[in-house]
Structure formats: C-alpha cells, structure tokens
Design a protein around this motif. Structure first.
Motif, PDB file in Angstrom:
ATOM      1  N   LEU A  10      42.324  74.871  11.359  1.00 54.75           N
ATOM      2  CA  LEU A  10      42.863  76.230  11.398  1.00 54.75           C
ATOM      3  C   LEU A  10      44.057  76.347  12.339  1.00 54.75           C
ATOM      4  O   LEU A  10      44.929  77.181  12.135  1.00 54.75           O
ATOM      5  CB  LEU A  10      41.783  77.227  11.830  1.00 54.75           C
ATOM      6  N   GLY A  11      44.108  75.522  13.376  1.00 57.74           N
ATOM      7  CA  GLY A  11      45.186  75.577  14.358  1.00 57.74           C
ATOM      8  C   GLY A  11      46.316  74.620  14.096  1.00 57.74           C
ATOM      9  O   GLY A  11      47.223  74.482  14.916  1.00 57.74           O
ATOM     10  N   LYS A  12      46.291  73.964  12.969  1.00 60.40           N
ATOM     11  CA  LYS A  12      47.315  72.958  12.661  1.00 60.40           C
ATOM     12  C   LYS A  12      48.694  73.581  12.486  1.00 60.40           C
ATOM     13  O   LYS A  12      49.705  73.015  12.875  1.00 60.40           O
ATOM     14  CB  LYS A  12      46.912  72.204  11.400  1.00 60.40           C
ATOM     15  N   TYR A  13      48.740  74.762  11.913  1.00 64.18           N
ATOM     16  CA  TYR A  13      50.010  75.431  11.641  1.00 64.18           C
ATOM     17  C   TYR A  13      50.202  76.568  12.635  1.00 64.18           C
ATOM     18  O   TYR A  13      49.792  77.682  12.396  1.00 64.18           O
ATOM     19  CB  TYR A  13      50.052  75.931  10.198  1.00 64.18           C
ATOM     20  N   VAL A  14      50.845  76.266  13.757  1.00 64.87           N
ATOM     21  CA  VAL A  14      50.975  77.242  14.841  1.00 64.87           C
ATOM     22  C   VAL A  14      52.198  78.136  14.684  1.00 64.87           C
ATOM     23  O   VAL A  14      52.323  79.132  15.384  1.00 64.87           O
ATOM     24  CB  VAL A  14      50.994  76.547  16.216  1.00 64.87           C
ATOM     25  N   LEU A  15      53.097  77.781  13.786  1.00 66.20           N
ATOM     26  CA  LEU A  15      54.284  78.595  13.507  1.00 66.20           C
ATOM     27  C   LEU A  15      54.271  78.935  12.024  1.00 66.20           C
ATOM     28  O   LEU A  15      55.016  78.367  11.239  1.00 66.20           O
ATOM     29  CB  LEU A  15      55.553  77.831  13.888  1.00 66.20           C
ATOM     30  N   MET A  61      62.877  72.718  21.008  1.00 64.02           N
ATOM     31  CA  MET A  61      62.832  73.894  20.159  1.00 64.02           C
ATOM     32  C   MET A  61      62.196  73.466  18.848  1.00 64.02           C
ATOM     33  O   MET A  61      62.613  72.495  18.232  1.00 64.02           O
ATOM     34  CB  MET A  61      64.247  74.425  19.902  1.00 64.02           C
ATOM     35  N   PHE A  62      61.151  74.165  18.455  1.00 66.48           N
ATOM     36  CA  PHE A  62      60.480  73.877  17.195  1.00 66.48           C
ATOM     37  C   PHE A  62      60.668  75.056  16.250  1.00 66.48           C
ATOM     38  O   PHE A  62      60.317  76.178  16.581  1.00 66.48           O
ATOM     39  CB  PHE A  62      58.998  73.589  17.425  1.00 66.48           C
ATOM     40  N   PRO A  63      61.232  74.798  15.075  1.00 67.29           N
ATOM     41  CA  PRO A  63      61.487  75.877  14.117  1.00 67.29           C
ATOM     42  C   PRO A  63      60.206  76.315  13.409  1.00 67.29           C
ATOM     43  O   PRO A  63      59.154  75.667  13.540  1.00 67.29           O
ATOM     44  CB  PRO A  63      62.465  75.226  13.130  1.00 67.29           C
ATOM     45  N   PRO A  64      60.299  77.407  12.652  1.00 71.47           N
ATOM     46  CA  PRO A  64      59.131  77.874  11.893  1.00 71.47           C
ATOM     47  C   PRO A  64      58.538  76.748  11.042  1.00 71.47           C
ATOM     48  O   PRO A  64      59.256  75.851  10.594  1.00 71.47           O
ATOM     49  CB  PRO A  64      59.705  78.974  11.000  1.00 71.47           C
ATOM     50  N   TYR A  65      57.244  76.805  10.857  1.00 73.00           N
ATOM     51  CA  TYR A  65      56.452  75.901  10.009  1.00 73.00           C
ATOM     52  C   TYR A  65      56.227  74.515  10.608  1.00 73.00           C
ATOM     53  O   TYR A  65      55.624  73.664   9.957  1.00 73.00           O
ATOM     54  CB  TYR A  65      57.056  75.771   8.602  1.00 73.00           C
ATOM     55  N   THR A  66      56.686  74.248  11.828  1.00 76.20           N
ATOM     56  CA  THR A  66      56.405  72.961  12.455  1.00 76.20           C
ATOM     57  C   THR A  66      54.920  72.898  12.796  1.00 76.20           C
ATOM     58  O   THR A  66      54.372  73.840  13.361  1.00 76.20           O
ATOM     59  CB  THR A  66      57.235  72.766  13.731  1.00 76.20           C
ATOM     60  N   THR A  67      54.277  71.794  12.455  1.00 72.23           N
ATOM     61  CA  THR A  67      52.843  71.669  12.726  1.00 72.23           C
ATOM     62  C   THR A  67      52.593  71.257  14.180  1.00 72.23           C
ATOM     63  O   THR A  67      53.468  70.692  14.841  1.00 72.23           O
ATOM     64  CB  THR A  67      52.178  70.624  11.815  1.00 72.23           C
ATOM     65  N   ARG A  68      51.398  71.535  14.636  1.00 71.81           N
ATOM     66  CA  ARG A  68      50.976  71.129  15.977  1.00 71.81           C
ATOM     67  C   ARG A  68      51.114  69.615  16.142  1.00 71.81           C
ATOM     68  O   ARG A  68      51.635  69.142  17.145  1.00 71.81           O
ATOM     69  CB  ARG A  68      49.518  71.562  16.203  1.00 71.81           C
ATOM     70  N   ASP A  69      50.682  68.855  15.151  1.00 69.06           N
ATOM     71  CA  ASP A  69      50.743  67.391  15.237  1.00 69.06           C
ATOM     72  C   ASP A  69      52.183  66.901  15.366  1.00 69.06           C
ATOM     73  O   ASP A  69      52.470  65.987  16.144  1.00 69.06           O
ATOM     74  CB  ASP A  69      50.084  66.753  14.014  1.00 69.06           C
ATOM     75  N   ARG A  70      53.094  67.503  14.637  1.00 68.23           N
ATOM     76  CA  ARG A  70      54.509  67.109  14.687  1.00 68.23           C
ATOM     77  C   ARG A  70      55.095  67.424  16.063  1.00 68.23           C
ATOM     78  O   ARG A  70      55.872  66.647  16.616  1.00 68.23           O
ATOM     79  CB  ARG A  70      55.290  67.828  13.581  1.00 68.23           C
ATOM     80  N   MET A  71      54.716  68.572  16.626  1.00 67.76           N
ATOM     81  CA  MET A  71      55.194  68.926  17.964  1.00 67.76           C
ATOM     82  C   MET A  71      54.711  67.914  18.998  1.00 67.76           C
ATOM     83  O   MET A  71      55.484  67.450  19.834  1.00 67.76           O
ATOM     84  CB  MET A  71      54.727  70.334  18.338  1.00 67.76           C
TER      85      MET A  71
END
Length: 165
Positions: A102-107, A68-78
């Motif tokens: 542009l796709g770094k911040y998916v949430l 589960m990834f909360p809001p503001y988690t970046t693609r790289d962190r996931m």
C-alpha cells in the motif's frame, strides 16, 4: 508438560521477534520532522518574492545533497536512488503501511512531488510538497552548493523553480 511449555515459548518467540525487529527498523529508519515546519515557512517566503531561490538559505539545516522526485516515483526507486532506506515521519502503524504494498506509491498523482535532503548517508528531511512551488523541472540530484533556482511565475499562480548554473 515441559514440551507444552517449550512449544509455548517457541510460539511466543516466533510472534514477538518479528514485531521487535520491525520496531527496531522503524526506530532506526524514521526521519525526524524537526526541520519540516521551518522549511515550509522559509520556502513559502522565498517563493512569494524575488526571482531567485537559494535552497541552502531556505533549508538552513545541515545537508549536503537534495533529491527531487517527480510524481509517480515509487518508494523503492527513491531508496535505490538515494542509496538508503528511510521512513518518513509517521507513526508505527503508518510505517507498517509505508513498508507494505500500500505504501509503494508515495507520490500517487500529478499534484505532488518530493524533496529529500541527505547529510552523509542519512536522510535528514523528507518532505512531500504540492506543486504550487514546482521543482519537477529540477535535476534529480542537486548538491548544496549548486542549489540555486530561478523562479518563474505562471498564469495559474504556480511558481516553477529551475536550476541555475
């Protein structure tokens, strides 16, 4: 004359090779969305009644762990957390955007969070959910046999899912 042909061939290769590599990466990392519609239906049904949600029953496809990834988690962190790179079910142009800055911040805001289901080392479902059913109080990694949630309904109509021991 031969130099010109050689230079043209090298130039064409330099243009085509990155596109081919990119297309191959897209094909190998793209997650199929075959389970998404049924998952969303099952989740809505499970959340609308009862006080317990068994994610193994809701997500009836084959998976062994869920993140589960909360809001503001970046693609790289996931990708770092899961241990693999993947591309959600998007077109090739969407993939190019997803892999760019542009796709770094998916949430990008508080209204969404993401569930990622993994089997072995492969992502089998990547689903971004609004928080009408809110898993954000869940642990980040949940094993399939531990994926049970107590459901609490809030005054504003949301359903908060909390891991049960």
């Amino acid at each position: 004359m031969k130099r010109r042909r050689y230079a043209s061939a090298v130039a064409a290769l330099l243009i085509v090779a990155p596109v081919v590599v990119s297309l191959l990466h897209y094909g190998f990392t793209r997650v199929d969305d075959a389970y998404e519609l049924q998952f969303r239906r099952s989740l809505a049904e499970a959340a609308s009644g009862g006080d317990v949600l068994d994610m193994a029953a809701v997500a009836s496809f084959d998976w062994d762990r869920m993140y589960m990834f909360p809001p503001y988690t970046t693609r790289d962190r996931m990708e770092e957390t899961v241990g693999t790179k993947w591309t959600p079910p998007v077109s090739y142009v969407g993939y190019l955007i997803y892999r760019s800055e542009l796709g770094k911040y998916v949430l990008p805001d508080d209204s969404v969070h993401k569930l990622v289901f993994v089997r072995g080392g492969d992502v089998v479902l990547d689903v971004t959910l609004d928080r009408s059913v809110d898993f954000s109080s869940s642990r980040g990694l949940v094993l399939r046999n531990e994926a049970r949630y107590a459901l609490e309904r809030t005054a504003d109509g949301r359903v908060v899912a909390r891991n049960t021991p």
